[in-house]
Design a protein around this motif. Structure first.
Motif, PDB file in Angstrom:
ATOM      1  N   ALA A   1     -11.721 -11.076  -2.320  1.00  0.00           N
ATOM      2  CA  ALA A   1     -11.009 -10.747  -3.696  1.00  0.00           C
ATOM      3  C   ALA A   1     -12.146  -9.752  -4.512  1.00  0.00           C
ATOM      4  N   GLY A   2     -13.184 -10.054  -4.341  1.00  0.00           N
ATOM      5  CA  GLY A   2     -14.406  -8.959  -5.007  1.00  0.00           C
ATOM      6  C   GLY A   2     -15.191  -9.938  -5.926  1.00  0.00           C
ATOM      7  N   PHE A   3     -15.038 -11.287  -5.814  1.00  0.00           N
ATOM      8  CA  PHE A   3     -15.919 -12.034  -6.742  1.00  0.00           C
ATOM      9  C   PHE A   3     -17.564 -12.307  -6.260  1.00  0.00           C
ATOM     10  N   ARG A   4     -18.365 -12.362  -7.160  1.00  0.00           N
ATOM     11  CA  ARG A   4     -19.548 -12.732  -6.768  1.00  0.00           C
ATOM     12  C   ARG A   4     -19.921 -14.342  -6.956  1.00  0.00           C
ATOM     13  N   THR A   5     -20.125 -14.948  -5.618  1.00  0.00           N
ATOM     14  CA  THR A   5     -20.437 -16.284  -5.750  1.00  0.00           C
ATOM     15  C   THR A   5     -21.396 -16.502  -4.914  1.00  0.00           C
ATOM     16  N   ARG A   6     -22.066 -17.734  -5.039  1.00  0.00           N
ATOM     17  CA  ARG A   6     -23.060 -18.395  -4.148  1.00  0.00           C
ATOM     18  C   ARG A   6     -23.085 -19.811  -4.478  1.00  0.00           C
ATOM     19  N   ASP A   7     -23.502 -20.680  -3.436  1.00  0.00           N
ATOM     20  CA  ASP A   7     -23.478 -22.110  -3.498  1.00  0.00           C
ATOM     21  C   ASP A   7     -24.031 -22.548  -4.970  1.00  0.00           C
ATOM     22  N   ALA A   8     -23.361 -23.666  -5.427  1.00  0.00           N
ATOM     23  CA  ALA A   8     -23.822 -24.144  -6.688  1.00  0.00           C
ATOM     24  C   ALA A   8     -25.261 -24.795  -6.586  1.00  0.00           C
ATOM     25  N   SER A   9     -25.249 -25.250  -5.351  1.00  0.00           N
ATOM     26  CA  SER A   9     -26.950 -26.143  -5.192  1.00  0.00           C
ATOM     27  C   SER A   9     -27.936 -25.070  -5.270  1.00  0.00           C
ATOM     28  N   GLU A  10     -27.670 -23.591  -5.270  1.00  0.00           N
ATOM     29  CA  GLU A  10     -28.937 -22.551  -5.500  1.00  0.00           C
ATOM     30  C   GLU A  10     -29.327 -22.863  -7.116  1.00  0.00           C
ATOM     31  N   ILE A  11     -28.144 -23.088  -7.754  1.00  0.00           N
ATOM     32  CA  ILE A  11     -28.887 -23.089  -9.477  1.00  0.00           C
ATOM     33  C   ILE A  11     -28.777 -24.393  -9.934  1.00  0.00           C
TER      34      ILE A  11
ATOM     35  N   SER B   1     -16.732 -29.147   3.074  1.00  0.00           N
ATOM     36  CA  SER B   1     -17.575 -28.241   3.387  1.00  0.00           C
ATOM     37  C   SER B   1     -16.552 -26.986   3.823  1.00  0.00           C
ATOM     38  N   LEU B   2     -15.806 -27.461   4.753  1.00  0.00           N
ATOM     39  CA  LEU B   2     -14.877 -26.260   5.315  1.00  0.00           C
ATOM     40  C   LEU B   2     -14.083 -25.659   4.233  1.00  0.00           C
ATOM     41  N   MET B   3     -13.541 -26.560   3.384  1.00  0.00           N
ATOM     42  CA  MET B   3     -12.551 -25.878   2.399  1.00  0.00           C
ATOM     43  C   MET B   3     -13.617 -25.128   1.414  1.00  0.00           C
TER      44      MET B   3
ATOM     45  N   PHE C   1     -17.505 -22.704 -12.015  1.00  0.00           N
ATOM     46  CA  PHE C   1     -17.500 -23.500 -10.718  1.00  0.00           C
ATOM     47  C   PHE C   1     -16.208 -24.009 -10.074  1.00  0.00           C
ATOM     48  N   VAL C   2     -16.303 -23.838  -8.827  1.00  0.00           N
ATOM     49  CA  VAL C   2     -15.089 -24.189  -7.882  1.00  0.00           C
ATOM     50  C   VAL C   2     -15.566 -25.172  -7.023  1.00  0.00           C
ATOM     51  N   GLY C   3     -14.818 -26.222  -6.897  1.00  0.00           N
ATOM     52  CA  GLY C   3     -15.050 -27.226  -5.929  1.00  0.00           C
ATOM     53  C   GLY C   3     -13.835 -27.962  -5.161  1.00  0.00           C
TER      54      GLY C   3
ATOM     55  N   ASP D   1     -29.670 -28.282  -7.982  1.00  0.00           N
ATOM     56  CA  ASP D   1     -29.739 -29.068  -6.801  1.00  0.00           C
ATOM     57  C   ASP D   1     -28.709 -30.065  -6.700  1.00  0.00           C
ATOM     58  N   LEU D   2     -28.339 -30.626  -7.927  1.00  0.00           N
ATOM     59  CA  LEU D   2     -27.504 -31.838  -8.035  1.00  0.00           C
ATOM     60  C   LEU D   2     -26.003 -31.375  -7.887  1.00  0.00           C
ATOM     61  N   ALA D   3     -25.643 -30.143  -7.876  1.00  0.00           N
ATOM     62  CA  ALA D   3     -24.349 -29.403  -8.154  1.00  0.00           C
ATOM     63  C   ALA D   3     -23.750 -29.348  -6.653  1.00  0.00           C
ATOM     64  N   SER D   4     -22.625 -29.282  -6.661  1.00  0.00           N
ATOM     65  CA  SER D   4     -21.918 -29.200  -5.150  1.00  0.00           C
ATOM     66  C   SER D   4     -20.773 -28.115  -5.573  1.00  0.00           C
ATOM     67  N   GLY D   5     -20.165 -27.424  -4.580  1.00  0.00           N
ATOM     68  CA  GLY D   5     -19.278 -26.376  -4.703  1.00  0.00           C
ATOM     69  C   GLY D   5     -19.639 -25.010  -4.669  1.00  0.00           C
ATOM     70  N   ILE D   6     -18.927 -24.045  -5.425  1.00  0.00           N
ATOM     71  CA  ILE D   6     -19.402 -22.765  -5.491  1.00  0.00           C
ATOM     72  C   ILE D   6     -19.505 -22.249  -7.013  1.00  0.00           C
ATOM     73  N   HIS D   7     -20.481 -21.578  -7.121  1.00  0.00           N
ATOM     74  CA  HIS D   7     -20.679 -20.710  -8.584  1.00  0.00           C
ATOM     75  C   HIS D   7     -20.152 -19.366  -8.604  1.00  0.00           C
TER      76      HIS D   7
END
Length: 259
Positions: free
Chosen positions: A126-136, A113-115, A76-78, A138-144
């Motif tokens: 750079a070729g990474f697979r990402t999605r919003d952490a909230s998609e997996i 949100s902007l960052m 995760f990245v936040g 509901d209580l998470a924030s940032g990027i998976h």
């Protein structure tokens, strides 16, 4: 190297929340290092935070590894703001001072949100697979971050972003100022014709994609549209923001389930 103490692992499994195998956790740590390195290469302050050595108060892109075996585990990245902004926001979250309408809280959310959007763009580039952490979660924030994308998907992502951006730009174009004749405007009929052609190009190409690719296209398209709308809201406010990017996915007949 052992990441999870055997006794801790046994207790977690007994409680129904098992940790992932050691080799899987090792892969996640390697991915976290790669993500951190890519963000630093782009010039963003980034660091990997380990569960046994939290980096509280450190500003920048915080990369962490969730060792659980559940689907919500992974990398995760936040974004963690500077100390002054973080303290200002937390100050108004105290029980005796709680005020969600305080402008500094809204400012902190917009900065985050902007960052996050910037971080996600860098990682996708750079070729990474990402999605919003909230998609997996509901209580998470940032990027998976789930791993690396095949190179061909990177090209598809660029094409998707280009089509969305082009159609949105055409729709939102409106000559302004006192001297309208000084700019080459686009008539309503012209805008409709150009956007219909872009929509038709995408629709004609959808049958050639495999089912999984269509789902992924729809997910990325909706995510990009949401990011564009959020950015517009940050600039002109909720009521003035252009909602047309959000409506494009339905016009393109993109799938909505699983997105």
């Amino acid at each position: 190297m052992t990441y999870i103490d055997p006794q801790v692992r046994a207790n977690a499994e007994k409680n129904g929340i098992p940790h992932a195998p050691e080799e899987v956790i090792a892969e996640r740590h390697a991915l976290a290092d790669a993500v951190c390195g890519e963000l630093q290469h782009a010039g963003l302050p980034a660091y990997v935070e380990f569960s046994n050595a939290p980096s509280e108060g450190r500003a920048g892109a915080r990369v962490s590894v969730d060792t659980m075996e559940v689907p919500a585990g992974g990398v995760f990245v936040g974004w963690h703001p500077g100390e002054s902004l973080a303290e200002a926001v937390l100050g108004f979250m105290e029980p005796d001072r709680l005020d969600l309408r305080e402008p500094v809280i809204e400012h902190g959310e917009r900065v985050g949100s902007l960052m996050d959007a910037a971080i996600k763009s860098v990682l996708v580039l750079a070729g990474f697979r990402t999605r919003d952490a909230s998609e997996i979660n509901d209580l998470a924030s940032g990027i998976h971050v789930a791993g690396r994308q095949p190179r061909q998907w990177f090209l598809a992502y660029i094409l998707t972003e280009g089509v969305l951006g082009l159609i949105s730009a055409i729709r939102s174009f409106d000559p302004s100022g006192d001297d309208r004749g000084a700019r080459a405007g686009i008539s309503a009929e012209g805008k409709a014709r150009l956007t219909e052609r872009g929509i038709r190009i995408v629709q004609d190409g959808l049958p050639s994609l495999a089912d999984d690719d269509r789902w992924e296209l729809a997910r990325v398209f909706r995510r990009l549209a949401g990011a564009m709308h959020s950015q517009d809201m940050a600039q002109v406010g909720f009521w003035g923001a252009d909602r047309s990017p959000l409506e494009l996915a339905d016009e393109l007949c993109l799938l909505s389930d699983r997105v």
